[in-house]
Design a protein around this motif. Structure first.
Motif, PDB file in Angstrom:
ATOM      1  N   LEU A  88      40.961  21.302  40.796  1.00  0.00           N
ATOM      2  CA  LEU A  88      42.364  20.908  40.995  1.00  0.00           C
ATOM      3  C   LEU A  88      43.120  20.862  42.103  1.00  0.00           C
ATOM      4  CD1 LEU A  88      43.790  23.827  37.544  1.00  0.00           C
ATOM      5  CD2 LEU A  88      43.214  20.814  37.711  1.00  0.00           C
ATOM      6  N   GLU A  89      42.287  20.752  43.634  1.00  0.00           N
ATOM      7  CA  GLU A  89      42.945  20.640  44.799  1.00  0.00           C
ATOM      8  C   GLU A  89      44.080  20.479  44.954  1.00  0.00           C
ATOM      9  OE1 GLU A  89      42.887  16.555  44.817  1.00  0.00           O
ATOM     10  OE2 GLU A  89      40.523  16.288  44.781  1.00  0.00           O
ATOM     11  N   ILE A  90      44.403  22.062  44.267  1.00  0.00           N
ATOM     12  CA  ILE A  90      45.144  23.766  44.388  1.00  0.00           C
ATOM     13  C   ILE A  90      44.624  23.686  45.874  1.00  0.00           C
ATOM     14  CG2 ILE A  90      46.718  24.792  44.162  1.00  0.00           C
ATOM     15  CD1 ILE A  90      46.153  24.126  41.212  1.00  0.00           C
ATOM     16  N   GLU A  91      45.101  23.613  47.086  1.00  0.00           N
ATOM     17  CA  GLU A  91      44.632  24.627  48.719  1.00  0.00           C
ATOM     18  C   GLU A  91      45.444  25.839  48.137  1.00  0.00           C
ATOM     19  OE1 GLU A  91      46.368  24.268  53.010  1.00  0.00           O
ATOM     20  OE2 GLU A  91      45.886  22.476  51.625  1.00  0.00           O
ATOM     21  N   ARG A  92      46.734  26.413  47.961  1.00  0.00           N
ATOM     22  CA  ARG A  92      46.792  28.110  47.963  1.00  0.00           C
ATOM     23  C   ARG A  92      48.002  28.588  46.953  1.00  0.00           C
ATOM     24  NH1 ARG A  92      48.165  31.400  52.811  1.00  0.00           N
ATOM     25  NH2 ARG A  92      49.652  32.840  52.547  1.00  0.00           N
ATOM     26  N   LEU A 103      42.005  43.052  38.458  1.00  0.00           N
ATOM     27  CA  LEU A 103      40.880  43.892  39.204  1.00  0.00           C
ATOM     28  C   LEU A 103      39.894  42.697  39.724  1.00  0.00           C
ATOM     29  CD1 LEU A 103      39.699  45.883  40.233  1.00  0.00           C
ATOM     30  CD2 LEU A 103      37.936  46.005  38.232  1.00  0.00           C
ATOM     31  N   THR A 104      40.269  41.581  39.022  1.00  0.00           N
ATOM     32  CA  THR A 104      40.245  39.690  40.325  1.00  0.00           C
ATOM     33  C   THR A 104      40.869  39.614  40.995  1.00  0.00           C
ATOM     34  OG1 THR A 104      39.870  39.240  37.744  1.00  0.00           O
ATOM     35  CG2 THR A 104      39.752  36.910  38.778  1.00  0.00           C
ATOM     36  N   GLY A 105      42.481  39.520  40.713  1.00  0.00           N
ATOM     37  CA  GLY A 105      43.292  39.524  41.876  1.00  0.00           C
ATOM     38  C   GLY A 105      43.214  40.450  43.447  1.00  0.00           C
ATOM     39  N   GLN A 106      42.578  41.012  42.943  1.00  0.00           N
ATOM     40  CA  GLN A 106      41.762  42.021  44.124  1.00  0.00           C
ATOM     41  C   GLN A 106      41.015  41.585  44.593  1.00  0.00           C
ATOM     42  OE1 GLN A 106      42.399  46.915  43.223  1.00  0.00           O
ATOM     43  NE2 GLN A 106      43.087  45.809  41.526  1.00  0.00           N
ATOM     44  N   TRP A 107      39.869  41.764  44.067  1.00  0.00           N
ATOM     45  CA  TRP A 107      38.438  40.422  44.297  1.00  0.00           C
ATOM     46  C   TRP A 107      38.570  38.836  45.649  1.00  0.00           C
ATOM     47  CZ3 TRP A 107      36.571  36.278  44.362  1.00  0.00           C
ATOM     48  CH2 TRP A 107      34.689  36.327  44.977  1.00  0.00           C
ATOM     49  N   LEU A 108      39.892  38.311  44.824  1.00  0.00           N
ATOM     50  CA  LEU A 108      40.507  37.792  45.723  1.00  0.00           C
ATOM     51  C   LEU A 108      41.118  37.612  46.507  1.00  0.00           C
ATOM     52  CD1 LEU A 108      41.763  35.452  42.161  1.00  0.00           C
ATOM     53  CD2 LEU A 108      39.593  34.508  43.737  1.00  0.00           C
ATOM     54  N   GLY A 109      42.193  38.618  46.953  1.00  0.00           N
ATOM     55  CA  GLY A 109      42.301  38.696  48.032  1.00  0.00           C
ATOM     56  C   GLY A 109      41.396  39.437  49.167  1.00  0.00           C
ATOM     57  N   ILE A 110      40.368  40.201  48.538  1.00  0.00           N
ATOM     58  CA  ILE A 110      39.433  40.396  49.680  1.00  0.00           C
ATOM     59  C   ILE A 110      38.414  39.574  50.263  1.00  0.00           C
ATOM     60  CG2 ILE A 110      36.960  41.676  49.221  1.00  0.00           C
ATOM     61  CD1 ILE A 110      38.878  43.688  47.597  1.00  0.00           C
ATOM     62  N   HIS A 111      38.387  38.615  49.171  1.00  0.00           N
ATOM     63  CA  HIS A 111      36.964  37.479  49.678  1.00  0.00           C
ATOM     64  C   HIS A 111      37.754  35.737  50.066  1.00  0.00           C
ATOM     65  CE1 HIS A 111      33.725  40.224  48.871  1.00  0.00           C
ATOM     66  NE2 HIS A 111      34.843  40.830  47.774  1.00  0.00           N
ATOM     67  N   ALA A 112      38.633  35.782  49.389  1.00  0.00           N
ATOM     68  CA  ALA A 112      39.855  34.679  49.517  1.00  0.00           C
ATOM     69  C   ALA A 112      41.109  34.944  50.053  1.00  0.00           C
ATOM     70  CB  ALA A 112      39.078  33.779  48.516  1.00  0.00           C
ATOM     71  N   GLY A 113      41.167  35.524  51.244  1.00  0.00           N
ATOM     72  CA  GLY A 113      42.680  35.619  50.771  1.00  0.00           C
ATOM     73  C   GLY A 113      43.846  34.833  51.557  1.00  0.00           C
ATOM     74  N   GLU A 114      43.400  33.805  52.123  1.00  0.00           N
ATOM     75  CA  GLU A 114      43.590  32.803  52.781  1.00  0.00           C
ATOM     76  C   GLU A 114      44.072  31.876  52.065  1.00  0.00           C
ATOM     77  OE1 GLU A 114      39.202  31.415  52.279  1.00  0.00           O
ATOM     78  OE2 GLU A 114      40.510  33.029  52.867  1.00  0.00           O
ATOM     79  N   ARG A 115      44.063  31.884  50.784  1.00  0.00           N
ATOM     80  CA  ARG A 115      44.074  30.719  48.861  1.00  0.00           C
ATOM     81  C   ARG A 115      45.206  31.048  48.627  1.00  0.00           C
ATOM     82  NH1 ARG A 115      39.506  27.450  48.133  1.00  0.00           N
ATOM     83  NH2 ARG A 115      41.420  26.434  46.620  1.00  0.00           N
ATOM     84  N   PHE A 116      46.191  31.929  48.751  1.00  0.00           N
ATOM     85  CA  PHE A 116      46.528  32.575  48.035  1.00  0.00           C
ATOM     86  C   PHE A 116      47.591  33.335  49.121  1.00  0.00           C
ATOM     87  CE2 PHE A 116      42.894  33.407  45.931  1.00  0.00           C
ATOM     88  CZ  PHE A 116      43.494  32.476  44.765  1.00  0.00           C
ATOM     89  N   GLY A 117      48.997  33.003  48.950  1.00  0.00           N
ATOM     90  CA  GLY A 117      50.092  33.557  49.190  1.00  0.00           C
ATOM     91  C   GLY A 117      50.194  34.719  48.761  1.00  0.00           C
ATOM     92  N   ILE A 204      43.428  43.992  52.408  1.00  0.00           N
ATOM     93  CA  ILE A 204      44.415  42.893  51.840  1.00  0.00           C
ATOM     94  C   ILE A 204      45.314  42.471  52.423  1.00  0.00           C
ATOM     95  CG2 ILE A 204      45.638  41.963  49.934  1.00  0.00           C
ATOM     96  CD1 ILE A 204      43.417  43.091  47.987  1.00  0.00           C
ATOM     97  N   ALA A 205      45.878  41.622  53.072  1.00  0.00           N
ATOM     98  CA  ALA A 205      46.522  41.466  54.145  1.00  0.00           C
ATOM     99  C   ALA A 205      47.988  40.342  53.263  1.00  0.00           C
ATOM    100  CB  ALA A 205      46.354  40.598  55.284  1.00  0.00           C
ATOM    101  N   ASN A 206      47.078  40.493  51.821  1.00  0.00           N
ATOM    102  CA  ASN A 206      48.258  39.386  51.421  1.00  0.00           C
ATOM    103  C   ASN A 206      49.891  40.111  50.752  1.00  0.00           C
ATOM    104  OD1 ASN A 206      45.749  38.336  50.657  1.00  0.00           O
ATOM    105  ND2 ASN A 206      46.864  36.477  49.850  1.00  0.00           N
ATOM    106  N   PRO A 207      50.601  40.054  50.706  1.00  0.00           N
ATOM    107  CA  PRO A 207      51.863  41.030  50.515  1.00  0.00           C
ATOM    108  C   PRO A 207      51.867  41.440  49.150  1.00  0.00           C
ATOM    109  CG  PRO A 207      53.122  39.175  51.819  1.00  0.00           C
ATOM    110  CD  PRO A 207      51.457  38.708  51.195  1.00  0.00           C
ATOM    111  N   LEU A 208      51.347  42.674  48.320  1.00  0.00           N
ATOM    112  CA  LEU A 208      51.205  42.431  47.464  1.00  0.00           C
ATOM    113  C   LEU A 208      52.284  43.698  46.479  1.00  0.00           C
ATOM    114  CD1 LEU A 208      47.382  43.956  46.116  1.00  0.00           C
ATOM    115  CD2 LEU A 208      49.527  45.366  45.673  1.00  0.00           C
ATOM    116  N   LEU A 209      51.834  42.696  45.210  1.00  0.00           N
ATOM    117  CA  LEU A 209      53.595  44.165  44.467  1.00  0.00           C
ATOM    118  C   LEU A 209      52.039  44.598  43.317  1.00  0.00           C
ATOM    119  CD1 LEU A 209      56.202  44.696  43.025  1.00  0.00           C
ATOM    120  CD2 LEU A 209      55.793  43.019  41.803  1.00  0.00           C
TER     121      LEU A 209
END
Length: 267
Positions: A88-92, A103-117, A204-209
């Motif tokens: 979908l060409e969504i960068e972030r 749990l998937t969100g934690q995996w993404l924060g570990i392995h692709a944190g730059e794609r997420f705010g 995980i460096a992203n702000p996390l709630l």
């Protein structure tokens, strides 16, 4: 009906919000729990679509997505989410997931944190259950199907008071549970059996709630508090309800998400 075709399966997804009317609005991606489909987030879409462009999807083996042969790994589930963003060409994007979605969100924060705010992890843990408990669950589903698990599922997912007051809301969730593919459910149980992120979530460096249901017997508040303490920038919020807390406390849940993600809506 939009689908993304991948090499072994196809993902059904939905975007809420008109493209032309959403210029400048941040993306928010939702990832559902085991045995549910993307409609578990209907109340969130209704409340938050004025502020975000919302992407939700049916995990492999669930809803209208197809069913690759099990077992699956947590990395498979995380890479499905990334493949959807790429297509979908969504960068972030901001991310909110519940249970296996958390749990998937934690995996993404570990392995692709730059794609997420910012990342909201709800009714989850860095390790949910044990390999033995998931093996027992898989054996029971193979033998008896998902309908046999419905009474125990209702008890884990919703308080008796909520079930009594909102039987229609509970019934819709249970309908999607029973309709889930056996292979898809078992495949995701295998992912849960093998997933243990306790040693890694400090990356995980992203702000996390971390959002818990205050009466959740699956992932109790202490599990979410632990996640908030292990990541670099986390905080914990507990709301009334059991495991499917986004439905049982939908208004407070929406307020919490808007407050957490909301700084981006003013950009």
């Amino acid at each position: 009906m939009p689908f993304l075709d991948l090499s072994s399966h196809r993902l059904h997804y939905r975007i809420d919000g008109d493209k032309d009317g959403c210029q400048g609005k941040p993306w928010l991606m939702f990832c559902n729990s085991l045995g549910t489909d993307l409609h578990m987030w209907d109340a969130q879409v209704a409340g938050l679509r004025p502020y975000f462009r919302i992407l939700r999807y049916d995990r492999r083996g669930h809803g209208r997505s197809s069913v690759p042969l099990p077992p699956y790994g947590l990395s498979d589930l995380g890479n499905d989410a990334l493949a959807l963003l790429d297509a979908l060409e969504i960068e972030r994007v901001h991310f909110c997931g519940l249970s296996i979605g958390g749990l998937t969100g934690q995996w993404l924060g570990i392995h692709a944190g730059e794609r997420f705010g910012k990342i909201a992890v709800c009714a989850a843990s860095a390790k949910i259950g044990t390999a033995e408990s998931w093996t027992t669950r898989m054996d029971a589903v193979r033998e008896n199907g998902l309908a046999a698990l419905t009474p125990a599922t209702v008890e884990r997912w919703f308080t008796p008071g909520f079930s009594a007051v909102e039987p229609r809301s509970v019934g819709k969730v249970l309908d999607s549970f029973v309709a889930t593919s056996i292979d898809g459910y078992i495949g995701c149980c295998a992912a849960l059996a093998g997933a243990d992120l306790r040693e890694d979530i400090g990356l995980i460096a992203n702000p996390l709630l971390a959002v818990s249901g205050d009466d959740d017997p699956v992932c109790p508040p202490a599990d979410l508090e632990d996640i908030s303490l292990r990541v670099q920038r986390g905080r914990h919020l507990s709301l009334p309800g059991r495991h499917i807390v986004n439905i049982e406390s939908r208004r407070a849940f929406n307020v919490a998400l808007l407050e957490f993600f909301g700084s981006s809506t003013r950009r």
